[in-house]
Design a protein around this motif. Structure first.
Motif, PDB file in Angstrom:
ATOM      1  N   THR A  35     -31.334   3.008  16.933  1.00  0.00           N
ATOM      2  CA  THR A  35     -31.214   1.510  16.920  1.00  0.00           C
ATOM      3  C   THR A  35     -32.636   0.949  16.087  1.00  0.00           C
ATOM      4  O   THR A  35     -32.669  -0.212  15.901  1.00  0.00           O
ATOM      5  CB  THR A  35     -31.258   1.099  18.310  1.00  0.00           C
ATOM      6  OG1 THR A  35     -32.652   1.657  19.164  1.00  0.00           O
ATOM      7  CG2 THR A  35     -30.128   1.398  19.020  1.00  0.00           C
ATOM      8  N   PRO A  38     -31.490  -0.785  12.946  1.00  0.00           N
ATOM      9  CA  PRO A  38     -30.939  -2.131  12.760  1.00  0.00           C
ATOM     10  C   PRO A  38     -31.688  -3.343  13.397  1.00  0.00           C
ATOM     11  O   PRO A  38     -31.789  -4.399  12.987  1.00  0.00           O
ATOM     12  CB  PRO A  38     -29.748  -1.903  13.925  1.00  0.00           C
ATOM     13  CG  PRO A  38     -29.322  -0.438  13.647  1.00  0.00           C
ATOM     14  CD  PRO A  38     -30.851   0.140  13.305  1.00  0.00           C
ATOM     15  N   THR A  80     -17.266   0.496  20.192  1.00  0.00           N
ATOM     16  CA  THR A  80     -18.184   1.661  20.155  1.00  0.00           C
ATOM     17  C   THR A  80     -17.820   2.792  20.877  1.00  0.00           C
ATOM     18  O   THR A  80     -18.009   4.030  20.585  1.00  0.00           O
ATOM     19  CB  THR A  80     -19.250   1.009  21.052  1.00  0.00           C
ATOM     20  OG1 THR A  80     -19.852  -0.093  20.003  1.00  0.00           O
ATOM     21  CG2 THR A  80     -20.666   2.035  20.855  1.00  0.00           C
ATOM     22  N   GLY A 282     -24.940  -1.117  13.964  1.00  0.00           N
ATOM     23  CA  GLY A 282     -25.875  -1.062  15.024  1.00  0.00           C
ATOM     24  C   GLY A 282     -26.202   0.637  14.890  1.00  0.00           C
ATOM     25  O   GLY A 282     -27.005   0.958  16.191  1.00  0.00           O
ATOM     26  N   GLY A 295     -27.414  -0.628  20.006  1.00  0.00           N
ATOM     27  CA  GLY A 295     -27.315  -0.849  18.666  1.00  0.00           C
ATOM     28  C   GLY A 295     -26.189  -1.715  18.203  1.00  0.00           C
ATOM     29  O   GLY A 295     -26.217  -2.426  17.381  1.00  0.00           O
ATOM     30  N   THR A 296     -25.094  -1.656  19.083  1.00  0.00           N
ATOM     31  CA  THR A 296     -23.825  -2.582  18.592  1.00  0.00           C
ATOM     32  C   THR A 296     -24.355  -4.121  18.924  1.00  0.00           C
ATOM     33  O   THR A 296     -23.782  -4.932  18.147  1.00  0.00           O
ATOM     34  CB  THR A 296     -22.669  -1.945  19.583  1.00  0.00           C
ATOM     35  OG1 THR A 296     -22.371  -0.790  19.169  1.00  0.00           O
ATOM     36  CG2 THR A 296     -21.709  -3.149  19.333  1.00  0.00           C
ATOM     37  N   ILE A 298     -26.944  -5.323  18.965  1.00  0.00           N
ATOM     38  CA  ILE A 298     -28.147  -5.631  17.578  1.00  0.00           C
ATOM     39  C   ILE A 298     -27.117  -5.774  16.425  1.00  0.00           C
ATOM     40  O   ILE A 298     -27.344  -6.895  15.502  1.00  0.00           O
ATOM     41  CB  ILE A 298     -29.097  -4.648  17.451  1.00  0.00           C
ATOM     42  CG1 ILE A 298     -30.026  -4.583  18.688  1.00  0.00           C
ATOM     43  CG2 ILE A 298     -29.832  -4.811  16.139  1.00  0.00           C
ATOM     44  CD1 ILE A 298     -30.965  -3.214  18.325  1.00  0.00           C
ATOM     45  N   GLY A 299     -26.127  -4.851  16.136  1.00  0.00           N
ATOM     46  CA  GLY A 299     -25.272  -5.201  15.153  1.00  0.00           C
ATOM     47  C   GLY A 299     -24.542  -6.522  15.134  1.00  0.00           C
ATOM     48  O   GLY A 299     -24.471  -7.165  14.017  1.00  0.00           O
TER      49      GLY A 299
END
Length: 343
Positions: A35, A38, A80, A282, A295-296, A298-299
């Motif tokens: 993470t 990203p 995800t 992410g 991370g997703t 954030i993506g």
């Protein structure tokens, strides 16, 4: 007399080795913390767009960005889970839109109470995800082919059930559009849909990081055969992942109704690509076994920030798509580089 030796300047080979060492350390850092990359991109994007346009960092605009990414973030959460198992789901948008139409149809045309219409819609979305899982685990079809087929099936059924007509939110019980209700927090306006989205990410962050199911998901995606030989019931894991993803898509459908204040059969064309984009940006690997839901999130925010910032800058829509596509290519290239790390 003491003779002192002059310091020998670094040789080109030494400089190359030093450069390689820095690159290797960065490679290991990103491999262990997917993470970080990203997150750095998100921070830089926010700072850049804030400098370019002072309206970007205003509370109303940031509230708008969060509201805009809420639906995609929930759909990307389900995506995800599937990509972590080295699969792919092209039926994301079809399941979400069809679920929203079913919810609206149950509540209006069939006259069911709002809570029952919602529950039936959630069950329907879960069943559609389970169908994908059944075809992948029992019939042994590739996830790409399975979800490509169900994409067409669900969109076709969506058109049949809806008669290609939009159901207005005013014709539905208040519960159906409740997710679009806003809560003022200072200058921000937070929707209930966004709160649900954040809670879902918290739940699945815990599930993936602190439960046996989460460890089995990662193991299955990292090496299916090794996981099976280790005693993990990989088919059961895969089936559960597709089923849970279907439920998440249905929850996304409920949030979508609140976001649009209607249920339209004509939305969702870009949801498949948008969900995959959020996952890839992410830091989750398309090859499975590495990444996570943080991370997703954030993506998804990166996509929202870029689109909003470029809109405020007056950039045409076609170039906004160009910028997002370029980001995806860079993210996948970075993932390929990170996967070459040697432990």
């Amino acid at each position: 007399m003491t003779v002192t030796k002059e310091a020998t300047p670094p040789t080109p080979d030494f400089e190359v080795r030093q450069h390689d060492s820095l690159g290797l350390r960065l490679q290991h850092l990103l491999h262990g913390n997917p993470t970080l990359g990203p997150l750095a991109v998100l921070i830089v994007a926010i700072l850049a767009f804030s400098v370019a346009n002072t309206r970007f960092f205003s509370a109303p605009n940031l509230s708008l960005v969060l509201a805009q990414v809420t639906v995609i973030a929930v759909l990307a959460l389900g995506q995800t889970l599937i990509i972590l198992t080295a699969g792919i789901d092209l039926s994301v948008g079809a399941i979400a839109v069809f679920s929203s139409i079913l919810m609206a149809t149950f509540a209006t045309r069939m006259g069911l109470p709002g809570i029952l219409a919602l529950l039936l819609g959630l069950v329907a979305g879960t069943a559609m995800g389970a169908l994908n899982g059944f075809l992948v685990t029992r019939i042994k079809l590739p996830p790409f082919i399975v979800t490509l087929g169900t994409l067409s099936i669900f969109f076709s059924l969506n058109a049949v059930v809806s008669n290609s007509e939009t159901v207005r939110g005013s014709d539905m019980p208040g519960l159906m559009t409740w997710t679009g209700t806003t809560i003022p927090i200072g200058g921000f306006r937070l929707t209930y849909g966004s709160i649900i989205m954040l809670l879902l990410f918290a739940v699945f962050f815990y599930a993936l990081s602190s439960t046996a199911w989460g460890r089995h998901v990662y193991a299955t995606g990292d090496d299916l055969e090794a996981a099976r030989l280790a005693g993990i019931r990989t088919n059961r894991v895969l089936f559960s992942v597709y089923t849970v993803a279907g439920l998440l898509y249905a929850i996304g459908a409920w949030i979508l109704i609140g976001r649009l204040a209607s249920a339209s059969p004509n939305v969702g064309v870009d949801y498949n690509l948008d969900s995959i984009t959020a996952v890839v940006l992410g830091g989750t690997s398309l090859f499975g076994g590495r990444g996570g839901v943080l991370g997703t999130l954030i993506g998804a925010l990166i996509v929202g920030v870029f689109r909003n910032g470029l809109q405020l800058a007056g950039v045409e829509v076609v170039w906004q798509g160009f910028a997002i596509g370029l980001l995806v290519l860079v993210a996948v290239s970075l993932d390929q580089w990170i996967r070459k790390v040697k432990s």
